[in-house]
Design an enzyme around this catalytic site. Structure first.
Site, PDB file in Angstrom:
ATOM      1  N   CYS A  38      -3.454   1.509   6.205  1.00  0.00           N
ATOM      2  CA  CYS A  38      -3.917   0.784   7.390  1.00  0.00           C
ATOM      3  C   CYS A  38      -4.620   1.715   8.368  1.00  0.00           C
ATOM      4  O   CYS A  38      -5.456   1.294   9.155  1.00  0.00           O
ATOM      5  CB  CYS A  38      -2.738   0.113   8.072  1.00  0.00           C
ATOM      6  SG  CYS A  38      -1.419   1.288   8.448  1.00  0.00           S
ATOM      7  N   ASN A  88       0.807  -1.231   0.000  1.00  0.00           N
ATOM      8  CA  ASN A  88       0.000   0.000   0.000  1.00  0.00           C
ATOM      9  C   ASN A  88       0.837   1.276   0.000  1.00  0.00           C
ATOM     10  O   ASN A  88       0.489   2.249  -0.662  1.00  0.00           O
ATOM     11  CB  ASN A  88      -1.032  -0.016   1.123  1.00  0.00           C
ATOM     12  CG  ASN A  88      -0.416  -0.021   2.485  1.00  0.00           C
ATOM     13  OD1 ASN A  88       0.579  -0.700   2.711  1.00  0.00           O
ATOM     14  ND2 ASN A  88      -0.970   0.735   3.404  1.00  0.00           N
ATOM     15  N   GLU A  98       3.050  -4.909  12.329  1.00  0.00           N
ATOM     16  CA  GLU A  98       2.133  -3.784  12.078  1.00  0.00           C
ATOM     17  C   GLU A  98       1.051  -4.341  11.165  1.00  0.00           C
ATOM     18  O   GLU A  98       1.310  -4.623   9.992  1.00  0.00           O
ATOM     19  CB  GLU A  98       2.888  -2.622  11.443  1.00  0.00           C
ATOM     20  CG  GLU A  98       3.945  -2.071  12.400  1.00  0.00           C
ATOM     21  CD  GLU A  98       4.812  -0.968  11.809  1.00  0.00           C
ATOM     22  OE1 GLU A  98       4.870  -0.834  10.579  1.00  0.00           O
ATOM     23  OE2 GLU A  98       5.420  -0.242  12.604  1.00  0.00           O
ATOM     24  N   GLU A 136       6.980   0.475  16.797  1.00  0.00           N
ATOM     25  CA  GLU A 136       8.176   0.992  16.132  1.00  0.00           C
ATOM     26  C   GLU A 136       8.068   2.511  16.141  1.00  0.00           C
ATOM     27  O   GLU A 136       7.056   3.078  16.538  1.00  0.00           O
ATOM     28  CB  GLU A 136       8.306   0.409  14.720  1.00  0.00           C
ATOM     29  CG  GLU A 136       8.545  -1.107  14.773  1.00  0.00           C
ATOM     30  CD  GLU A 136       9.080  -1.709  13.478  1.00  0.00           C
ATOM     31  OE1 GLU A 136       9.848  -1.038  12.775  1.00  0.00           O
ATOM     32  OE2 GLU A 136       8.725  -2.861  13.184  1.00  0.00           O
TER      33      GLU A 136
HETATM   34  P1  NAD Z   1      -0.391  -9.289   3.092  1.00  0.00           P
HETATM   35  O1  NAD Z   1      -0.370  -9.762   4.486  1.00  0.00           O
HETATM   36  O2  NAD Z   1      -1.192 -10.030   2.088  1.00  0.00           O
HETATM   37  O3  NAD Z   1       1.087  -9.225   2.491  1.00  0.00           O
HETATM   38  C1  NAD Z   1       2.109  -8.493   3.112  1.00  0.00           C
HETATM   39  C2  NAD Z   1       3.445  -9.106   2.759  1.00  0.00           C
HETATM   40  O4  NAD Z   1       3.522 -10.401   3.340  1.00  0.00           O
HETATM   41  C3  NAD Z   1       3.671  -9.281   1.265  1.00  0.00           C
HETATM   42  O5  NAD Z   1       5.012  -8.983   0.975  1.00  0.00           O
HETATM   43  C4  NAD Z   1       3.367 -10.759   1.063  1.00  0.00           C
HETATM   44  O6  NAD Z   1       4.015 -11.324  -0.056  1.00  0.00           O
HETATM   45  C5  NAD Z   1       3.901 -11.350   2.358  1.00  0.00           C
HETATM   46  N1  NAD Z   1       3.332 -12.642   2.739  1.00  0.00           N
HETATM   47  C6  NAD Z   1       2.086 -13.110   2.498  1.00  0.00           C
HETATM   48  N2  NAD Z   1       1.950 -14.340   3.031  1.00  0.00           N
HETATM   49  C7  NAD Z   1       3.125 -14.660   3.605  1.00  0.00           C
HETATM   50  C8  NAD Z   1       3.614 -15.809   4.314  1.00  0.00           C
HETATM   51  N3  NAD Z   1       2.844 -16.888   4.519  1.00  0.00           N
HETATM   52  N4  NAD Z   1       4.882 -15.773   4.782  1.00  0.00           N
HETATM   53  C9  NAD Z   1       5.680 -14.706   4.592  1.00  0.00           C
HETATM   54  N5  NAD Z   1       5.271 -13.608   3.907  1.00  0.00           N
HETATM   55  C10 NAD Z   1       4.015 -13.581   3.435  1.00  0.00           C
HETATM   56  O7  NAD Z   1      -0.821  -7.753   3.150  1.00  0.00           O
HETATM   57  P2  NAD Z   1      -1.053  -6.766   1.939  1.00  0.00           P
HETATM   58  O8  NAD Z   1      -2.331  -7.125   1.260  1.00  0.00           O
HETATM   59  O9  NAD Z   1       0.189  -6.665   1.149  1.00  0.00           O
HETATM   60  O10 NAD Z   1      -1.225  -5.363   2.697  1.00  0.00           O
HETATM   61  C11 NAD Z   1      -2.442  -4.911   3.193  1.00  0.00           C
HETATM   62  C12 NAD Z   1      -2.548  -5.161   4.688  1.00  0.00           C
HETATM   63  O11 NAD Z   1      -1.455  -4.550   5.356  1.00  0.00           O
HETATM   64  C13 NAD Z   1      -3.787  -4.550   5.309  1.00  0.00           C
HETATM   65  O12 NAD Z   1      -4.313  -5.452   6.236  1.00  0.00           O
HETATM   66  C14 NAD Z   1      -3.247  -3.321   6.025  1.00  0.00           C
HETATM   67  O13 NAD Z   1      -4.036  -2.860   7.103  1.00  0.00           O
HETATM   68  C15 NAD Z   1      -1.920  -3.814   6.485  1.00  0.00           C
HETATM   69  N6  NAD Z   1      -1.005  -2.696   6.786  1.00  0.00           N
HETATM   70  C16 NAD Z   1      -0.739  -2.411   8.084  1.00  0.00           C
HETATM   71  C17 NAD Z   1       0.089  -1.337   8.394  1.00  0.00           C
HETATM   72  C18 NAD Z   1       0.395  -0.965   9.822  1.00  0.00           C
HETATM   73  O14 NAD Z   1       1.310  -0.180  10.008  1.00  0.00           O
HETATM   74  N7  NAD Z   1      -0.312  -1.486  10.802  1.00  0.00           N
HETATM   75  C19 NAD Z   1       0.645  -0.574   7.367  1.00  0.00           C
HETATM   76  C20 NAD Z   1       0.358  -0.910   6.048  1.00  0.00           C
HETATM   77  C21 NAD Z   1      -0.477  -1.985   5.753  1.00  0.00           C
END
Ligand code: NAD
Length: 493
Positions: free
Chosen positions: A295, A162, A261, A474
């Site tokens: 997020c 994102n 996060e 963090e």
């Molecule tokens: P996601 O969890 O699908 O993917 C995030 C990352 O994890 C990607 O690089 C993906 O390839 C990797 N990943 C997926 N499955 C994995 C596994 N089994 N093992 C290791 N790595 C794996 O999330 P997304 O769709 O990319 O991002 C959106 C989400 O992120 C939303 O839920 C959003 O709220 C959250 N987010 C949170 C914050 C925060 O600071 N709290 C900030 C940005 C986004």
């Protein structure tokens, strides 16, 4: 506005391991969310490449990187920031190509924060300090205790799509200033700015193996190979709560430290004491920035019943004034979602909201452009009312440009309702009553409360979430804490 220049290296995004750009045997395609067309080929790091990268990062912990002082590491991080600044338009182009977001947003948010993250943590790292305690035992023995910090080791950083450059540098900068070496896995949806960042680290002369980029997917791919590798020492992850849980299981056997996060279902509360116009503009920003794909975005809005009707009407007008369109249009407020797959997920929630009884105030579907964008991942900014707090669309993170407005009658009731979710990331309070603001802020079960504004952050402050929204904090000293091991030295004097 000119289309920013796209570097040729991004047509074939290679991994960056041990100071070299490397190809792998497997590739995948990167598609534009603006029109669905293929924009690049990306090399996916397989298990052997991940293993090689982990060993290179481990080796680099000693050698020139291990011998450097924090001041020397800070000089290198500043150099990386300077290179990003010098190649600003290329970074903007990379971010826009992958995400389709407005160019002005990529400039003022993504790339600006990428540079700011590096410089801030380069400077904060130099101020890291320990503690000292003198102890006096009953037998007269005196002890001098002091703490020493050392790197945790090889850190795996897994980031989402994102805010790609922002998320990656937010983790890379503190990890590196603390002396760790890093393996970054950017999202498969957004490989480009990470590839350019590797070029910046290379150009800055950061020693081989210190900063590595491994492209690929999560499950059964690079992300899983990395988090389950027994020689990594810590994982910092930003993404969905479910993925966080999977990663936690992967590292459980080795009892590795994790910083998570995760997702949110954030509430905003508009009290009758609010500056009405500021609150309407604020909710438009907090719900629709980056097409709702932050997020911290607001998906639930609670408005005092005495101003509810006027508020819904004003939010409808303000939402319909948003221009949805192409990245290069300087008047555009909202681009597409990240992908056609994510578009289907968000449209699924739009259908579900109506099934659950939502009244669609505005939006609720797909805009029509009668050009190539009709093949892209665009959806309309959407406002709902009429759902009960228990509806799935009120409990699950949609991660799109949607918000629901509910009326409330009193303060205790709205605090309870705003907190009534499994998430606990952020909340926004709109009120001109100072006592009310502090009283309510103290009762919100979240990691950050904004009063009369949204999103602005001082990087020295803690950032993270409660409940399903995360683990640990963090930011500033909290980051330095996570990326360091602390040893107590106790000396008899
Ligand atoms: P996601 O969890 O699908 O993917 C995030 C990352 O994890 C990607 O690089 C993906 O390839 C990797 N990943 C997926 N499955 C994995 C596994 N089994 N093992 C290791 N790595 C794996 O999330 P997304 O769709 O990319 O991002 C959106 C989400 O992120 C939303 O839920 C959003 O709220 C959250 N987010 C949170 C914050 C925060 O600071 N709290 C900030 C940005 C986004």
């Amino acid at each position: 506005m000119h289309a920013p220049v796209l570097p040729k290296s991004l047509k074939h995004c290679r991994c960056y391991v041990n100071g070299e750009f490397v190809k792998s045997t497997k590739t995948f395609a990167n598609y534009s969310p603006v029109d669905g067309k293929q924009i690049a080929v990306v090399y996916e790091a397989d298990e052997a490449l991940v293993d090689y990268a982990v060993h290179s990062a481990k080796k680099a912990l000693s050698g020139p990187w291990g011998a450097m002082t924090v001041e020397q590491r800070a000089v290198l991080l500043h150099k990386v920031a300077d290179i990003i600044e010098a190649r600003f338009d290329e970074f903007v182009a990379a971010e826009v190509m992958d995400t389709g977001r407005p160019v002005h947003q990529a400039k003022t948010l993504d790339v600006y924060r990428g540079i700011h993250n590096l410089r801030t943590f380069a400077d904060l790292g130099k101020q890291a300090h320990g503690e000292m305690f003198e102890s006096h035992l009953p037998d007269g023995t005196q002890l001098l205790n002091y703490t020493r910090r050392s790197p945790v080791g090889v850190v795996a950083s897994i980031s989402p799509w994102n805010l790609p450059l922002l998320s990656l540098t937010w983790k890379a900068a503190p990890a590196l200033i603390c002396g760790n070496t890093l393996l970054c896995k950017p999202s498969e949806e957004t490989p480009s700015s990470a590839t350019l960042l590797a070029e910046a680290f290379h150009e800055a002369g950061v020693p081989p193996g210190v900063f590595n980029v491994l492209h690929g997917f999560g499950k059964d791919s690079t992300g899983e190979f990395l988090t389950s590798h027994h020689e990594i020492d810590a994982v910092t992850f930003t993404g969905e709560s479910g993925t966080g849980s999977t990663i936690m299981q992967a590292v459980a056997q080795g009892v590795k430290p994790v910083s998570f996060e995760l997702g949110g279902k954030n509430a905003a509360i508009v009290f009758k004491e609010a500056d009405f116009t500021a609150a309407v503009q604020g909710i438009v920003r907090s719900s629709f920035t980056n097409s709702g794909q932050v997020c911290l975005c607001t998906e639930r809005v609670y408005v005092h019943r005495s101003i509810f009707k006027q508020f819904v009407a004003a939010l409808k007008v303000a939402t319909e004034a948003l221009k949805v369109g192409k990245p290069n249009d300087p008047d555009v407020n909202m681009g597409p979602l990240i992908s056609l797959v994510h578009k289907e997920k968000v449209l699924g929630y739009m259908r579900l909201a109506e099934e659950e009884g939502a009244v669609v105030v505005t939006g609720g579907g797909v805009p029509t452009f009668n050009d190539e964008r009709d093949y892209g991942a665009y959806v309309q900014p959407t406002v709902w009312t009429g759902l009960p707090d228990t509806a799935r669309c009120m409990q699950e993170e949609v991660f799109g440009p949607v918000c629901h407005i509910s009326p409330f009658d009193d303060e205790d009731e709205v605090i309870q309702r705003a907190n009534n979710t499994h998430y606990g990331l952020a909340a926004v309070l709109w009120t001109e009553n100072l006592s009310q603001a502090h009283r309510v802020a103290a009762q919100m079960k979240v990691g950050v409360v904004w009063v009369n504004h949204w999103f602005a952050r001082d990087l020295r402050t803690p950032f993270g979430g409660q409940k399903l929204s995360g683990l640990g904090r963090e930011g500033g000293a909290y980051s330095l804490e996570f990326y360091s091991e602390t040893t107590n030295v106790s000396v008899r004097i």
